[in-house]
Design an enzyme around this catalytic site. Structure first.
Site, mmCIF file in Angstrom:
data_model
loop_
_atom_site.group_PDB
_atom_site.id
_atom_site.type_symbol
_atom_site.label_atom_id
_atom_site.label_comp_id
_atom_site.label_asym_id
_atom_site.label_seq_id
_atom_site.Cartn_x
_atom_site.Cartn_y
_atom_site.Cartn_z
ATOM 1 N N LYS A 28 0.993 -1.595 -0.207
ATOM 2 C CA LYS A 28 0.150 -0.032 0.081
ATOM 3 C C LYS A 28 0.874 1.484 -0.168
ATOM 4 C CE LYS A 28 -3.597 -2.180 2.193
ATOM 5 N NZ LYS A 28 -4.885 -1.868 3.004
ATOM 6 N N ALA B 197 -1.600 2.114 6.650
ATOM 7 C CA ALA B 197 -1.935 0.932 7.260
ATOM 8 C C ALA B 197 -3.070 -0.226 6.825
ATOM 9 C CB ALA B 197 -2.729 1.795 8.625
ATOM 10 N N ASP B 198 -2.786 -1.371 7.476
ATOM 11 C CA ASP B 198 -2.712 -2.611 7.556
ATOM 12 C C ASP B 198 -3.345 -3.545 8.165
ATOM 13 O OD1 ASP B 198 -4.574 -4.324 5.032
ATOM 14 O OD2 ASP B 198 -3.367 -5.277 6.182
ATOM 15 N N THR B 199 -4.469 -4.200 9.010
ATOM 16 C CA THR B 199 -4.486 -4.577 10.117
ATOM 17 C C THR B 199 -5.053 -5.771 9.253
ATOM 18 O OG1 THR B 199 -5.702 -2.765 11.170
ATOM 19 C CG2 THR B 199 -6.028 -5.071 11.746
#
Length: 185
Positions: free
Chosen positions: A50, A68-70
């Site tokens: 990303k 951000a990524d989760t």
């Protein structure tokens, strides 16, 4: 002011609550091609992907970039976004009565600094009431959520113990961001 390279309404809400000014816009990155053995490796690869897509589109010279990524994990499984209601049910039943870890990776890049952070929050959930679970599934609120999990919604009443920041579980480690961006409460 920073650029939040995410379409997540929850991440936007977290920045608003923290008093961090932002512009929200992003370009897509396809996570389906990621092969990772661990949740932390997966979330790191997704965030870097990303970041690379968004830094190419927007840069960071005019405005700091935040991506951000989760990922959600329980019982050794990486629990992705559910594709359908049956998938969501299976994913949530994996978490019912178990420890569920929510791992968020973020990259903050400004002219002055670049911060990469991976934070984890662990939840110990009681067993989910099946009627309550079916109401949640019917609501559709699980759509687009990693692990179909909403610690601020459906899952909240089942939390027996928390280890870590709620913001991390909601998709953006605001407390960590505030330490490095100069904005603190």
């Amino acid at each position: 002011m920073l650029r939040l390279a995410s379409s997540s309404q929850t991440r936007a809400m977290l920045l608003e609550k923290a008093g961090i000014a932002f512009l929200q816009e992003s370009v897509d990155f396809d996570e389906e091609s990621i092969v990772a053995a661990t949740p932390k490796n997966f979330v790191y690869q997704a965030t870097v992907g990303k970041y690379e897509a968004n830094v190419k589109a927007f840069g960071y010279e005019d405005m700091p970039l935040l991506v951000a990524d989760t990922v959600v994990t329980s019982q050794g499984h990486i629990l992705r976004k559910a594709r359908c209601i049956d998938d969501a049910r299976n994913i949530l039943m994996t978490q019912s009565g178990n420890v569920t870890s929510i791992v968020t990776c973020m990259i903050y890049h400004s002219k002055e600094k670049k911060i990469v952070d991976i934070s984890q929050t662990d939840y110990i959930f009681a067993k989910f009431d099946l009627d309550d679970l079916e109401r949640y599934l019917a609501s559709g609120e699980w759509r687009g959520k990693a692990g179909a999990c909403m610690v601020e919604g459906f899952c909240k009443s089942y939390i027996q113990e928390v280890r870590g920041y709620e913001s991390t579980a909601m998709g953006l480690s605001v407390e960590v961001l505030q330490c490095f961006s100069g904005k603190s409460e």
